[in-house]
Design a protein around this motif. Structure first.
Motif, PDB file in Angstrom:
ATOM      1  N   ARG A   1       0.848  -1.189   0.000  1.00 51.40           N
ATOM      2  CA  ARG A   1       0.000   0.000   0.000  1.00 51.40           C
ATOM      3  C   ARG A   1       0.884   1.239   0.000  1.00 51.40           C
ATOM      4  O   ARG A   1       1.935   1.272   0.646  1.00 51.40           O
ATOM      5  CB  ARG A   1      -0.949   0.015   1.198  1.00 51.40           C
ATOM      6  CG  ARG A   1      -0.321  -0.378   2.520  1.00 51.40           C
ATOM      7  CD  ARG A   1      -1.356  -0.662   3.595  1.00 51.40           C
ATOM      8  NE  ARG A   1      -0.789  -1.332   4.741  1.00 51.40           N
ATOM      9  CZ  ARG A   1      -0.311  -0.714   5.812  1.00 51.40           C
ATOM     10  NH1 ARG A   1      -0.358   0.601   5.851  1.00 51.40           N
ATOM     11  NH2 ARG A   1       0.181  -1.384   6.828  1.00 51.40           N
ATOM     12  N   TYR A   2       0.450   2.247  -0.768  1.00 50.04           N
ATOM     13  CA  TYR A   2       1.233   3.475  -0.952  1.00 50.04           C
ATOM     14  C   TYR A   2       0.537   4.661  -0.273  1.00 50.04           C
ATOM     15  O   TYR A   2      -0.694   4.726  -0.220  1.00 50.04           O
ATOM     16  CB  TYR A   2       1.420   3.796  -2.437  1.00 50.04           C
ATOM     17  CG  TYR A   2       2.012   5.163  -2.660  1.00 50.04           C
ATOM     18  CD1 TYR A   2       3.379   5.365  -2.603  1.00 50.04           C
ATOM     19  CD2 TYR A   2       1.190   6.265  -2.890  1.00 50.04           C
ATOM     20  CE1 TYR A   2       3.921   6.626  -2.772  1.00 50.04           C
ATOM     21  CE2 TYR A   2       1.726   7.528  -3.056  1.00 50.04           C
ATOM     22  CZ  TYR A   2       3.092   7.697  -3.005  1.00 50.04           C
ATOM     23  OH  TYR A   2       3.614   8.952  -3.159  1.00 50.04           O
ATOM     24  N   GLU A   3       1.368   5.607   0.209  1.00 56.25           N
ATOM     25  CA  GLU A   3       0.839   6.847   0.781  1.00 56.25           C
ATOM     26  C   GLU A   3       1.872   7.961   0.592  1.00 56.25           C
ATOM     27  O   GLU A   3       3.076   7.737   0.783  1.00 56.25           O
ATOM     28  CB  GLU A   3       0.543   6.675   2.270  1.00 56.25           C
ATOM     29  CG  GLU A   3      -0.021   7.931   2.923  1.00 56.25           C
ATOM     30  CD  GLU A   3      -0.237   7.771   4.407  1.00 56.25           C
ATOM     31  OE1 GLU A   3      -0.711   8.732   5.057  1.00 56.25           O
ATOM     32  OE2 GLU A   3       0.088   6.689   4.938  1.00 56.25           O
ATOM     33  N   THR A   4       1.411   9.135   0.188  1.00 56.70           N
ATOM     34  CA  THR A   4       2.265  10.324   0.143  1.00 56.70           C
ATOM     35  C   THR A   4       2.277  10.945   1.534  1.00 56.70           C
ATOM     36  O   THR A   4       1.264  11.452   2.009  1.00 56.70           O
ATOM     37  CB  THR A   4       1.744  11.330  -0.893  1.00 56.70           C
ATOM     38  OG1 THR A   4       1.773  10.723  -2.197  1.00 56.70           O
ATOM     39  CG2 THR A   4       2.616  12.577  -0.907  1.00 56.70           C
ATOM     40  N   VAL A   5       3.431  10.899   2.191  1.00 55.04           N
ATOM     41  CA  VAL A   5       3.510  11.334   3.591  1.00 55.04           C
ATOM     42  C   VAL A   5       3.844  12.815   3.720  1.00 55.04           C
ATOM     43  O   VAL A   5       3.564  13.421   4.756  1.00 55.04           O
ATOM     44  CB  VAL A   5       4.538  10.486   4.358  1.00 55.04           C
ATOM     45  CG1 VAL A   5       4.080   9.045   4.450  1.00 55.04           C
ATOM     46  CG2 VAL A   5       5.914  10.552   3.710  1.00 55.04           C
TER      47      VAL A   5
ATOM     48  N   GLY B   1       7.147   9.702  -0.620  1.00 55.60           N
ATOM     49  CA  GLY B   1       6.196   8.601  -0.628  1.00 55.60           C
ATOM     50  C   GLY B   1       6.612   7.486   0.314  1.00 55.60           C
ATOM     51  O   GLY B   1       7.796   7.319   0.636  1.00 55.60           O
ATOM     52  N   GLU B   2       5.628   6.719   0.760  1.00 62.37           N
ATOM     53  CA  GLU B   2       5.874   5.598   1.672  1.00 62.37           C
ATOM     54  C   GLU B   2       5.123   4.376   1.161  1.00 62.37           C
ATOM     55  O   GLU B   2       3.957   4.471   0.777  1.00 62.37           O
ATOM     56  CB  GLU B   2       5.418   5.945   3.080  1.00 62.37           C
ATOM     57  CG  GLU B   2       5.602   4.818   4.092  1.00 62.37           C
ATOM     58  CD  GLU B   2       5.053   5.164   5.464  1.00 62.37           C
ATOM     59  OE1 GLU B   2       5.838   5.615   6.316  1.00 62.37           O
ATOM     60  OE2 GLU B   2       3.835   5.002   5.663  1.00 62.37           O
TER      61      GLU B   2
ATOM     62  N   THR C   1       8.554  -1.428   5.674  1.00 62.11           N
ATOM     63  CA  THR C   1       8.200  -0.086   5.220  1.00 62.11           C
ATOM     64  C   THR C   1       9.433   0.599   4.649  1.00 62.11           C
ATOM     65  O   THR C   1      10.517   0.517   5.242  1.00 62.11           O
ATOM     66  CB  THR C   1       7.638   0.760   6.379  1.00 62.11           C
ATOM     67  OG1 THR C   1       6.497   0.099   6.935  1.00 62.11           O
ATOM     68  CG2 THR C   1       7.232   2.135   5.892  1.00 62.11           C
TER      69      THR C   1
ATOM     70  N   THR D   1      10.589   4.414   2.502  1.00 61.33           N
ATOM     71  CA  THR D   1      10.187   5.747   2.049  1.00 61.33           C
ATOM     72  C   THR D   1      11.156   6.217   0.977  1.00 61.33           C
ATOM     73  O   THR D   1      12.321   5.801   0.946  1.00 61.33           O
ATOM     74  CB  THR D   1      10.166   6.755   3.204  1.00 61.33           C
ATOM     75  OG1 THR D   1      11.482   6.819   3.795  1.00 61.33           O
ATOM     76  CG2 THR D   1       9.161   6.348   4.264  1.00 61.33           C
TER      77      THR D   1
ATOM     78  N   ALA E   1       2.356  12.394  -6.358  1.00 57.38           N
ATOM     79  CA  ALA E   1       2.441  10.945  -6.201  1.00 57.38           C
ATOM     80  C   ALA E   1       2.979  10.361  -7.500  1.00 57.38           C
ATOM     81  O   ALA E   1       2.924  11.007  -8.557  1.00 57.38           O
ATOM     82  CB  ALA E   1       1.065  10.350  -5.878  1.00 57.38           C
TER      83      ALA E   1
ATOM     84  N   GLY F   1      -4.092   2.365  -2.382  1.00 52.89           N
ATOM     85  CA  GLY F   1      -3.942   3.755  -1.987  1.00 52.89           C
ATOM     86  C   GLY F   1      -3.441   4.684  -3.056  1.00 52.89           C
ATOM     87  O   GLY F   1      -3.287   5.883  -2.821  1.00 52.89           O
TER      88      GLY F   1
END
Length: 363
Positions: A266-270, A279-280, A335, A337, A349, A362
């Motif tokens: 799963r991806y997320e822009t932190v 990104g993470e 995890t 980043t 993203a 995500g």
């Protein structure tokens, strides 16, 4: 000896990075607030209490200062003494900032050391590049024909002899540009093709109607259907049991395949900044057995490039970046980043992210 070492490649010159490191107002924007202390101009109080990995404010004293290459601080915090060094080295695309803190007296718990390192990493890869981009934006050369850079709009001095002609040229210029835009818009509108009307759709409708009428009329022949239904009837019972056992064993192994440990991502822009983002990606193992190794492929937008990666090995070929990492224990996750420098300020993203053939959630 316990130490923390964080590096980041920045697309900015060394003097701009040095300015962000040593200016108290800028330092408060990307790391923490700073106040000078009595006892010398090189003593500072860093309000780090509350940051991950920090117990209290840090009493820092500069012991070495070589602009714009290096600054070293002796830090006292909660009975511990450490030495913090920030080194700036020029690169082909800007410079590399290396932050290294070595504990000289006292100790950090492992969790505290990890939190402290993460505080440095987030500040260096997220907030600091944003401040540097902001400084670069202020220093854009608006004159374009003169040496040096300015953050102010050029102002021309008024001359009493020639104010009117200068002002008259503006309405003429605006009127001329407006005319060009109108003519160009009319020309484009004129050459645009008209929308085709869907006349081909109704044509096939009458032909099936005409052919369907004669074809359905001869079908009801009573002598043909009883003959055909009687001959296959003995063979149909034999086919029914043969199909049932063949389908059952073939589906059994295919349904058992997903029960093996499968990884998900799963991806997320932190964090985001003016010209880039961080990104993470979290790689989860919901299965009951460890999975050895994984590979996540991320496709960046055109013009994007990585400036820092934490938690994974990586290589970039064009816009495609491949991340690999160690095994993931059962029920655990990994995890990593990555910081992206992008020339488009609207990009927040990557274009794509996939773990094997499965897309990352995500995104």
């Amino acid at each position: 000896m316990t130490e923390i070492d964080v590096q980041v490649d920045l697309f900015h010159p060394a003097d701009r990075v040095w300015h962000a490191l040593t200016d108290r107002a800028l330092l408060a924007r990307w790391f923490t607030e700073v106040e000078p202390m009595a006892g010398g101009r090189d003593r500072l109080l860093l309000f780090t209490a509350g940051l991950p990995g920090f117990d209290a404010a840090v009493d820092a004293e500069a012991t070495d200062r070589r602009e714009p290459e290096l600054i070293a601080l002796r830090c006292l915090e909660g009975g511990r003494r450490s030495r913090l060094t920030c080194a700036v080295a020029p690169t082909a695309e800007g410079c590399r900032l290396s932050v290294r803190e070595v504990l000289e007296h006292g100790g950090w718990a492992e969790e505290q050391r990890e939190g402290r390192e993460e505080s440095y990493r987030q500040a260096l890869t997220g907030r600091l590049p944003a401040i540097l981009d902001w400084l670069a934006f202020r220093q854009v050369d608006l004159r374009r024909g003169e040496a040096g850079m300015t953050a102010e709009m050029p102002v021309t001095e008024g001359v009493d002899d020639e104010p009117a002609p200068a002002r008259r040229r503006w309405p003429l210029l605006v009127g001329g540009l407006t005319g060009v835009v109108l003519v160009a818009g009319a020309a484009v509108w004129a050459v645009l093709p008209a929308d085709p009307e869907p006349v081909a759709g109704p044509a096939p409708a009458p032909s099936p109607t005409a052919t369907a009428t004669p074809s359905r009329t001869p079908q009801p022949t009573p002598s043909v259907r009883p003959t055909r239904s009687a001959s296959p009837s003995p063979s149909r019972p034999s086919r029914t049991p043969s199909a049932t056992p063949s389908a059952t064993p073939s589906r059994t192994p295919s349904s058992g395949a997903p029960s093996a440990p499968a990884l998900t991502a799963r991806y997320e822009t932190v964090s985001t900044r003016l010209l880039g983002y961080t990104g993470e990606v979290v790689v989860d193992n919901p299965g009951g057995a460890a999975v050895n190794g994984w590979k996540v492929v991320v496709t960046l937008a055109e013009g994007g490039s990585l400036t820092d990666v934490s938690g994974a090995e990586w290589r970039q070929e064009g816009q495609v970046v491949t991340f690999t990492g160690p095994s993931v224990p059962a029920g655990r996750s990994r995890t990593f980043t990555f910081a992206v420098r992008d020339v488009d300020p609207l990009t927040r993203a990557p274009e794509d992210c996939a773990l094997g053939d499965a897309p990352c959630a995500g995104l």
